[in-house]
Motif scaffolding. Structure first.
Motif, PDB file in Angstrom:
ATOM      1  N   ASP A 380      40.926  94.168  66.189  1.00  0.00           N
ATOM      2  CA  ASP A 380      40.346  95.335  65.533  1.00  0.00           C
ATOM      3  C   ASP A 380      39.089  95.724  66.304  1.00  0.00           C
ATOM      4  O   ASP A 380      38.084  95.017  66.282  1.00  0.00           O
ATOM      5  CB  ASP A 380      40.004  94.982  64.083  1.00  0.00           C
ATOM      6  N   PRO A 411      45.364  98.419  65.699  1.00  0.00           N
ATOM      7  CA  PRO A 411      44.818  97.392  66.599  1.00  0.00           C
ATOM      8  C   PRO A 411      45.108  97.729  68.056  1.00  0.00           C
ATOM      9  O   PRO A 411      46.054  98.454  68.376  1.00  0.00           O
ATOM     10  CB  PRO A 411      45.551  96.127  66.172  1.00  0.00           C
ATOM     11  N   LEU A 541      47.795  92.897  63.367  1.00  0.00           N
ATOM     12  CA  LEU A 541      46.627  92.025  63.392  1.00  0.00           C
ATOM     13  C   LEU A 541      46.909  90.658  62.785  1.00  0.00           C
ATOM     14  O   LEU A 541      46.319  89.664  63.176  1.00  0.00           O
ATOM     15  CB  LEU A 541      45.461  92.675  62.630  1.00  0.00           C
TER      16      LEU A 541
END
Length: 685
Positions: A380, A411, A541
């Protein structure tokens, strides 16, 4: 080439080097060269001569095929060693490569005057050093150790060794981009009639197909391209292929009525242009060889310029480190005499910030010196920017840091440490452009580019989804004539001795590794903006939650756990012991691999984890210690540590940062995190 070398006997290499760090660098470079070798190491000139003359304990030593010689050593320095070797009729034919920190012209002149075969300035550039060693290996096996002439039927001319060596070389790979089948046949015929170095031809009729061949990683020695193709015309054709095949010489082909375009391409950097109506076999072969030779000479010139710039780099590094040491020493001295808790806290924060800046500078140097291993995970970008900005506020002084982070960003696939390095370098660069203070804005946003919008946006852009990091300052701006040079190594507009000139070069290299690109906007007295485009990850993520470094532990309960700390630096052992003991661990110290083994023999059953430095001088290092310990206990848990960039070792030893490798310098929190994990204290068990 490397496979061919490995079929021969091992090259006997003698390394004469007293610095443990330089030994590690050199050994790693030799291993990366791919040469099948047997390495012998001594740390002084007296032992080197005894080894070469097979005296004393070196009575059974092999005769080296290659000598790597440091000049500054104890007992007998490298200058005397080189002089003795070249005066000895039994030794003078051994190739000698001088390795030294001196780039002084008189030292270089002296070394070659004493018949050194090569002179390389430390710190060693891995890529170029490996290439030099591979060339030496090729020389040894393809020229020096050729079979007798009788093995080559019909080859009896005096120049036979040269011919044989040439014949054994791989054909030069020529990529031809030409939509005319007649002209393509002419080129093919011209190359096939070569009497010397052979050529291998790949042919495509469209520029886009050639770009794809290069993007697929096919090695190309030279590109021949027509400037009038179905999907590109004129000088734009050269620009596109030059951008796709960076570092590969390009020769353009033109008709008589388009000679001006060929001259224009030549002015933009093409290595040659040829008129199709005058294209003979000899002219084409000569142009191809000349383009390749010219590129090699340019590379040598670049290396020479780089060596000259090392002095500039050293001045900048010394200036920055002396400033940091001044901060640390001044605050440490004040701490010795102060009992005020507020003073102690403030001094500790200043020392910590200076250490962070020193670590940042070291990472910058290591990133510049060689390509790092990219540990890509979905991350992130907003989290990276937010966390790094806290440290930046302490580092960049009287500059107001503002965040403008986009919401719900997808991401990106990247290395957290490298992305942090990009952000830090750009922020420090911005700070230097605002000596009287100003505003630094760190922003993020999402962009989706179509093929048409990518072409309009930037020459390096391509279609896809991207997260953009935008770093804006309100500083002095960059002169228009300077913008094209800001990515060049060692280029800086700062005063002599201030800054290293590698910050933006490092940024550029890291962004390229992440398949991204950078746009720069600047106006004098109105600030500068760097927009870094990074491709979106297709992975989520959640897949990366356990892959990166874990957050710093709030508490640590090491009661009942024992750590064996192996490091030759007393201060490091003391610091590590202090941190671990304060968190409940029992600690055993050893200043060498040999002592660590003796400790293990007595108390191995009680030791939960070994924290070992990889580069312990004067004896057994961490790597050999690990091998010895695993021979005694296969399940021993070992964490390696080093102040040297361990990217090669991460691959070779299958280490992972934050899991089995702890990069120096490290904080107390990072130390506790990795020891806790190694002891299983942060698991669900």
């Amino acid at each position: 080439m490397k496979r061919a070398l490995q079929r021969q006997r091992a090259i006997e290499i003698l390394l004469v080097e007293d610095s443990p760090t330089d030994r590690l660098v050199t050994v790693t470079a030799i291993e990366q060269s791919g040469i099948h070798h047997s390495l012998h190491v001594v740390d002084n000139g007296v032992d080197a001569m005894a080894f070469l003359r097979r005296q004393g304990r070196f009575e059974a030593a092999p005769r080296p095929d290659l000598l790597l010689l440091d000049l500054n050593m104890p007992k007998m320095d490298g200058r005397e060693v080189l002089s003795q070797i070249k005066r000895d009729p039994l030794l003078r034919f051994i190739p000698v490569v001088v390795l030294t920190t001196s780039s002084a012209e008189e030292d270089i002149t002296w070394a070659y005057g004493e018949h050194a075969n090569s002179y390389i300035t430390k710190p060693v550039d891995f890529t170029r050093f490996s290439a030099a060693l591979e060339t030496l290996g090729k020389y040894w096996f393809e020229v020096v150790t050729l079979p007798p002439a009788s093995a080559f039927e019909g080859i009896v001319a005096p120049s036979a060794p040269t011919r044989r060596a040439t014949a054994s070389l791989e054909p030069l790979h020529v990529l031809l981009i030409e939509d005319s089948e007649t002209d393509a046949l002419l080129v093919r015929t011209a190359l096939e009639c070569s009497q010397g170095r052979q050529f291998r031809l790949s042919h495509t009729t469209r520029l886009s197909d050639a770009e794809q061949i290069i993007a697929d990683g096919v090695a190309v020695d030279v590109v021949l391209t027509d400037l009038g193709l179905p999907d590109s015309r004129g000088v734009a054709t050269y620009r596109r292929i030059q951008a796709a095949a960076r570092g590969v010489p390009v020769i353009v082909l033109t008709n008589f009525d388009d000679e001006a375009t060929g001259l224009e391409a030549l002015r933009e950097g093409a290595h040659d242009y040829l008129l199709k109506g005058e294209l003979t076999g000899r002219a084409l072969q000569r142009a191809v060889r000349y383009a390749i030779d010219r590129k090699a000479i340019q590379s040598q010139l670049l290396q020479s310029q780089r060596l000259e710039a090392v002095g500039q780099l050293a001045g900048g590094v010394a200036h920055d480190f002396n400033n940091l040491l001044t901060i640390i020493q001044a605050n440490a001295s004040f701490l010795e005499s102060s009992s005020d808790p507020r003073d102690i806290a403030e001094c500790a924060m200043e020392i910590s910030a200076a250490a962070e800046r020193g670590a940042m500078l070291t990472r910058q140097l290591l990133a510049f010196s060689r390509t790092q291993v990219l540990e890509a995970n979905p991350i992130d970008l907003n989290n990276v920017v937010a966390s790094t900005s806290q440290m930046l506020r302490r580092v960049i002084g009287d500059v107001n840091v503002e965040l403008r982070l986009g919401s719900e960003l997808p991401p990106i696939l990247g290395d957290v440490g490298m992305i942090e390095q990009v952000l830090i370098n750009l922020a420090v660069n911005a700070r230097d452009a605002m000596p009287g203070g100003g505003r630094l804005t760190l922003g993020t946003r999402y962009e989706r580019l179509t093929p048409s919008s990518a072409r309009t946006l930037d020459g390096q852009a391509y279609a896809g989804e991207f997260v953009v990091l935008d770093v804006q300052d309100t500083g002095d701006g960059i002169e228009p004539g300077v913008l094209d040079q800001i990515w060049d190594p060692f280029f800086t507009t700062k005063a002599s001795g201030v800054g290293t000139g590698i910050g933006l070069t490092t940024v550029y290299g890291i962004v390229q590794q992440h398949r991204g690109w950078i746009r720069v906007h600047s106006k004098i007295d109105d600030g500068t903006s760097f927009e870094v485009y990074l491709p979106v990850s297709s992975r989520q993520l959640t897949e990366a939650n356990g892959a990166g470094a874990s957050p710093a532990s709030d508490t640590s309960t090491g009661a009942g756990k024992t750590v064996l700390v192996v490091d030759d630096e007393r201060a490091i052992r003391a610091s590590v012991t202090r941190v671990l003991a304060a968190n409940g661990f029992s600690v055993i110290e050893a200043d060498s691999g040999e002592k660590a083994l003796r400790v293990w023999e007595r108390r191995g059953d009680a030791i939960d984890v070994v924290l070992a430095d990889l580069t312990i001088p004067d004896g057994m290092g961490g790597r050999e210690l690990a091998d010895r310990l695993r021979a005694r206990s296969a399940d021993v848990r070992i964490v390696f540590s080093s102040g040297y960039s361990a990217d090669a070792m991460l691959v070779e030893l299958q280490l992972r940062r934050g899991v089995t490798f702890l990069q120096k310098p490290y904080s107390a929190a990072q130390l506790l995190d990795i020891v806790n994990a190694a002891c299983g204290l942060d698991s669900d068990d």
